[in-house]
Scaffold this motif. Sequence first.
Motif, PDB file in Angstrom:
ATOM      1  N   SER A  57       0.826  -1.108   0.385  1.00 46.13           N
ATOM      2  CA  SER A  57       0.042   0.134  -0.371  1.00 46.13           C
ATOM      3  C   SER A  57       0.762   1.422   0.364  1.00 46.13           C
ATOM      4  CB  SER A  57      -1.037  -0.081   1.208  1.00 46.13           C
ATOM      5  OG  SER A  57      -0.323   0.056   2.119  1.00 46.13           O
ATOM      6  N   THR A  58       0.424   2.196  -0.467  1.00 42.98           N
ATOM      7  CA  THR A  58       1.086   3.889  -0.556  1.00 42.98           C
ATOM      8  C   THR A  58      -0.161   4.681  -0.031  1.00 42.98           C
ATOM      9  OG1 THR A  58       0.852   4.249  -3.389  1.00 42.98           O
ATOM     10  CG2 THR A  58       2.769   2.614  -1.952  1.00 42.98           C
ATOM     11  N   SER A  59       0.527   6.237  -0.296  1.00 43.69           N
ATOM     12  CA  SER A  59       0.021   7.768  -0.802  1.00 43.69           C
ATOM     13  C   SER A  59       0.872   7.967  -1.266  1.00 43.69           C
ATOM     14  CB  SER A  59      -0.031   7.810   1.153  1.00 43.69           C
ATOM     15  OG  SER A  59      -0.932   6.886   2.009  1.00 43.69           O
ATOM     16  N   ALA A  60      -0.021   8.241  -2.697  1.00 36.55           N
ATOM     17  CA  ALA A  60       0.150   8.695  -3.699  1.00 36.55           C
ATOM     18  C   ALA A  60       0.068   9.980  -3.336  1.00 36.55           C
ATOM     19  CB  ALA A  60       0.115   8.496  -4.684  1.00 36.55           C
ATOM     20  N   ALA A  61      -1.288  10.138  -2.989  1.00 34.89           N
ATOM     21  CA  ALA A  61      -1.209  11.322  -2.659  1.00 34.89           C
ATOM     22  C   ALA A  61      -0.365  12.602  -1.749  1.00 34.89           C
ATOM     23  CB  ALA A  61      -2.872  11.771  -2.231  1.00 34.89           C
ATOM     24  N   ARG A  62       0.269  13.513  -2.912  1.00 34.89           N
ATOM     25  CA  ARG A  62       0.942  14.751  -1.773  1.00 34.89           C
ATOM     26  C   ARG A  62       2.054  14.096  -1.417  1.00 34.89           C
ATOM     27  NH1 ARG A  62      -1.773  18.572   1.808  1.00 34.89           N
ATOM     28  NH2 ARG A  62      -2.384  15.486   2.332  1.00 34.89           N
ATOM     29  N   GLY A  63       2.692  12.221  -2.119  1.00 34.48           N
ATOM     30  CA  GLY A  63       3.598  11.960  -1.211  1.00 34.48           C
ATOM     31  C   GLY A  63       4.304  11.585   0.547  1.00 34.48           C
ATOM     32  N   LEU A  64       2.554  11.638   1.020  1.00 29.37           N
ATOM     33  CA  LEU A  64       1.927  11.505   2.273  1.00 29.37           C
ATOM     34  C   LEU A  64       1.834  10.172   2.794  1.00 29.37           C
ATOM     35  CD1 LEU A  64       0.344  14.366   3.485  1.00 29.37           C
ATOM     36  CD2 LEU A  64       2.818  14.231   3.266  1.00 29.37           C
ATOM     37  N   ALA A  65       2.405   9.013   4.158  1.00 30.08           N
ATOM     38  CA  ALA A  65       2.479   8.397   3.945  1.00 30.08           C
ATOM     39  C   ALA A  65       1.942   8.102   5.603  1.00 30.08           C
ATOM     40  CB  ALA A  65       3.752   7.179   4.127  1.00 30.08           C
ATOM     41  N   ARG A  66       1.028   7.407   6.109  1.00 24.29           N
ATOM     42  CA  ARG A  66       0.660   6.947   7.672  1.00 24.29           C
ATOM     43  C   ARG A  66       1.835   6.201   8.186  1.00 24.29           C
ATOM     44  NH1 ARG A  66      -5.615   5.076   7.408  1.00 24.29           N
ATOM     45  NH2 ARG A  66      -6.554   7.232   6.538  1.00 24.29           N
ATOM     46  N   ASN A  67       2.103   6.957   9.252  1.00 24.86           N
ATOM     47  CA  ASN A  67       3.144   6.221  10.178  1.00 24.86           C
ATOM     48  C   ASN A  67       2.779   6.106  11.041  1.00 24.86           C
ATOM     49  OD1 ASN A  67       5.434   5.635  11.920  1.00 24.86           O
ATOM     50  ND2 ASN A  67       6.328   7.158  11.050  1.00 24.86           N
ATOM     51  N   THR A  68       2.493   4.815  11.818  1.00 22.64           N
ATOM     52  CA  THR A  68       1.499   4.250  12.830  1.00 22.64           C
ATOM     53  C   THR A  68       2.405   3.629  14.064  1.00 22.64           C
ATOM     54  OG1 THR A  68       0.805   1.571  11.460  1.00 22.64           O
ATOM     55  CG2 THR A  68      -0.448   3.223  10.947  1.00 22.64           C
ATOM     56  N   GLU A  69       3.481   3.509  13.739  1.00 20.44           N
ATOM     57  CA  GLU A  69       4.544   3.671  14.800  1.00 20.44           C
ATOM     58  C   GLU A  69       4.408   3.732  15.973  1.00 20.44           C
ATOM     59  OE1 GLU A  69       9.546   3.124  15.847  1.00 20.44           O
ATOM     60  OE2 GLU A  69       8.805   3.853  13.694  1.00 20.44           O
ATOM     61  N   VAL A  70       3.849   2.540  17.045  1.00 19.82           N
ATOM     62  CA  VAL A  70       4.778   3.272  18.697  1.00 19.82           C
ATOM     63  C   VAL A  70       5.185   3.292  19.242  1.00 19.82           C
ATOM     64  CG1 VAL A  70       3.544   3.490  20.726  1.00 19.82           C
ATOM     65  CG2 VAL A  70       1.565   3.678  18.676  1.00 19.82           C
ATOM     66  N   THR A  71       6.577   4.041  19.607  1.00 22.18           N
ATOM     67  CA  THR A  71       8.025   3.584  20.171  1.00 22.18           C
ATOM     68  C   THR A  71       7.220   3.433  21.793  1.00 22.18           C
ATOM     69  OG1 THR A  71       9.293   4.542  18.713  1.00 22.18           O
ATOM     70  CG2 THR A  71       9.692   4.317  20.500  1.00 22.18           C
ATOM     71  N   GLU A  72       7.748   2.369  22.292  1.00 25.65           N
ATOM     72  CA  GLU A  72       8.021   2.520  24.124  1.00 25.65           C
ATOM     73  C   GLU A  72       9.071   2.779  24.447  1.00 25.65           C
ATOM     74  OE1 GLU A  72       6.138  -1.149  25.629  1.00 25.65           O
ATOM     75  OE2 GLU A  72       3.862  -0.442  24.646  1.00 25.65           O
ATOM     76  N   ILE A  73       9.430   4.253  25.660  1.00 29.52           N
ATOM     77  CA  ILE A  73      10.919   4.661  26.360  1.00 29.52           C
ATOM     78  C   ILE A  73      11.083   4.201  27.685  1.00 29.52           C
ATOM     79  CG2 ILE A  73      12.432   6.051  26.164  1.00 29.52           C
ATOM     80  CD1 ILE A  73      11.760   6.805  23.744  1.00 29.52           C
ATOM     81  N   LYS A  74      11.578   3.184  28.201  1.00 28.34           N
ATOM     82  CA  LYS A  74      10.986   2.808  29.477  1.00 28.34           C
ATOM     83  C   LYS A  74      12.189   3.902  30.456  1.00 28.34           C
ATOM     84  CE  LYS A  74      11.159  -1.031  32.942  1.00 28.34           C
ATOM     85  NZ  LYS A  74      11.789  -2.444  33.011  1.00 28.34           N
ATOM     86  N   VAL A  75      11.431   4.716  31.258  1.00 28.43           N
ATOM     87  CA  VAL A  75      12.405   5.960  31.827  1.00 28.43           C
ATOM     88  C   VAL A  75      12.854   5.352  33.481  1.00 28.43           C
ATOM     89  CG1 VAL A  75      11.684   8.048  33.556  1.00 28.43           C
ATOM     90  CG2 VAL A  75       9.737   6.991  32.245  1.00 28.43           C
ATOM     91  N   VAL A  76      14.046   5.532  32.727  1.00 30.73           N
ATOM     92  CA  VAL A  76      15.184   4.523  33.486  1.00 30.73           C
ATOM     93  C   VAL A  76      16.367   5.233  34.134  1.00 30.73           C
ATOM     94  CG1 VAL A  76      14.750   2.503  32.542  1.00 30.73           C
ATOM     95  CG2 VAL A  76      16.540   4.089  32.071  1.00 30.73           C
ATOM     96  N   GLY A  77      17.088   5.384  34.432  1.00 31.14           N
ATOM     97  CA  GLY A  77      18.318   6.010  35.227  1.00 31.14           C
ATOM     98  C   GLY A  77      18.028   7.994  35.884  1.00 31.14           C
ATOM     99  N   LEU A  78      19.190   8.289  34.976  1.00 29.20           N
ATOM    100  CA  LEU A  78      18.863  10.082  35.247  1.00 29.20           C
ATOM    101  C   LEU A  78      17.198  10.823  34.615  1.00 29.20           C
ATOM    102  CD1 LEU A  78      20.183  12.892  36.578  1.00 29.20           C
ATOM    103  CD2 LEU A  78      20.700  13.155  33.820  1.00 29.20           C
ATOM    104  N   ARG A  79      16.088  10.404  33.441  1.00 30.87           N
ATOM    105  CA  ARG A  79      15.769  10.507  33.565  1.00 30.87           C
ATOM    106  C   ARG A  79      14.428  10.957  34.535  1.00 30.87           C
ATOM    107  NH1 ARG A  79      13.840  14.722  32.097  1.00 30.87           N
ATOM    108  NH2 ARG A  79      14.954  14.338  30.139  1.00 30.87           N
ATOM    109  N   ARG A  80      14.609   9.306  35.396  1.00 26.13           N
ATOM    110  CA  ARG A  80      13.837   8.578  36.397  1.00 26.13           C
ATOM    111  C   ARG A  80      13.759   9.822  37.600  1.00 26.13           C
ATOM    112  NH1 ARG A  80      13.277   2.645  38.493  1.00 26.13           N
ATOM    113  NH2 ARG A  80      12.114   2.088  36.752  1.00 26.13           N
ATOM    114  N   LYS A  81      14.971   9.934  37.525  1.00 25.39           N
ATOM    115  CA  LYS A  81      15.207  11.051  38.998  1.00 25.39           C
ATOM    116  C   LYS A  81      15.090  11.576  38.643  1.00 25.39           C
ATOM    117  CE  LYS A  81      17.899   7.692  41.231  1.00 25.39           C
ATOM    118  NZ  LYS A  81      17.264   6.833  42.115  1.00 25.39           N
ATOM    119  N   ILE A  82      14.685  12.950  37.289  1.00 23.29           N
ATOM    120  CA  ILE A  82      14.125  13.643  37.111  1.00 23.29           C
ATOM    121  C   ILE A  82      12.935  14.210  37.233  1.00 23.29           C
ATOM    122  CG2 ILE A  82      14.088  15.761  35.646  1.00 23.29           C
ATOM    123  CD1 ILE A  82      16.930  14.462  34.410  1.00 23.29           C
ATOM    124  N   ALA A  83      12.039  13.313  36.605  1.00 22.05           N
ATOM    125  CA  ALA A  83      10.722  12.784  36.471  1.00 22.05           C
ATOM    126  C   ALA A  83      10.543  13.122  38.072  1.00 22.05           C
ATOM    127  CB  ALA A  83      10.261  11.561  36.019  1.00 22.05           C
TER     128      ALA A  83
END
Length: 446
Positions: free
Chosen positions: A204-230
């Motif tokens: 499948s493609t989305s030829a109209a205007r060269g746009l394509a859907r992006n349904t990706e979901v990235t899960e980022i675990k909150v660890v280390g310094l970022r957890r301490k800041i949070a």
Amino acid sequence: MAEHTIKMPDVGEGVAEAELVEWHVKVGDPVREDMVLAAVMTDKATVEIPSPFEGEISWLGAEIGDVVAVGSPLIRIKTAGEGLKEESPKEVTPTPNPSPQGRGEPDSAPPKAEKASTDEAAAPVQSKAKTSAPPSPLWGGIKGGGSSLSSGAPRAEGEKPLASPAVRLRAKDAGIDLRQVAGSGPAGRISHEDLDAFLSAGRSTSAARGLARNTEVTEIKVVGLRRKIAEKMALAKRSIPHITYVEEIDVTALEELRAAMNAARKPDQPKLTMLPFLMRAMAKAIGEQPEINAIYDDEAGIIRQHGGIHIGIAAQTATGLVVPVARHVEARDIWDCGAEVNRLAEAAKSGTASRDELSGSTITITSLGAMGGIVTTPVINHPEVAIVGVNKMMMRPVWDGTQFIPRKMMNLSSSFDHRVIDGWDAARFIQRIKTLLEAPALIFVD
């Protein structure tokens, strides 16, 4: 073969548990004595755990982000010998890095083993080589590929597709996500023929205007310094009723003075930024309002006013926000403040700031530099009672009573703990800083 269990070490200072922030090894890896196996983080430091002996990793007892109690099994290592033994690392040394990031890669090359154990040590390395081979194409029509159609990406997670600008332009116009296209060229390079095969396979493609859907979901675990800041930000907002006060400052005269002082500075003197002037202005204003330079002990219900002015300077690094501390600003002149700011900034950036340099502040300055915006709402560095926020400097038209004239203006957005500092006192403190910065000669008057 013997199997040794390494437990979470006692990192001192009454710490009962630590967060696992980094694995330097995986199951099957050969290790040698003193090689760093993992890194854990406490409230005050990152600690590296070395291997007490040479062998092979057989078991890992936690995942990144897990909080592990002192004394709990953490790693198992197979070594020559017999039996099952429990060991603790022979030495655990806190590192100065305030975050789990920024370290060099571990030296994972194993030493030359005895002939009798060569095959055993080489096995996991060979296994790793097999699993890291590039995947074969997942759909038909490409050289070397099968005939079945798959919806998965034909390359490893995070791998960037190789293609010429012409192929990329054609893919964009056709609405094709090149991450989903397998390449038949060297190193998986994508050609026009690969695009033709991709289209003929019915993808499948989305030829109209060269746009394509992006349904990706990235899960980022909150660890280390970022957890301490949070955790610290959540604690500050949950326990401190903030009051934010914003005032604009005319820094035209200050900028002229700063430029003149920099032009006349000696070779051993640092180039002055805005921060040393603000630090000295805050020190003078705190001398008149010592209640601003305080720590509020929530549990004891005690306010501790400090005579020494220890200014934390919030610094953004590649691994997150850290706050190195310039101590005893009341005893530093403008040049000394400038040198200390430069030293702390370099230590924070390189990750070499010590625990003492990252703790003990009594009031904090926060600044986003050129991206400082017009107004911000700084979060107080718990358990302090005040934070001074610097916004970006802008040339603005200012009415002088007869005409508009261009002036360099900058806002200060500062927050105060309303349990300790009343609105009137907060305004008086910022107004005193405003007076000192707008007439900077007063900063040098005792």
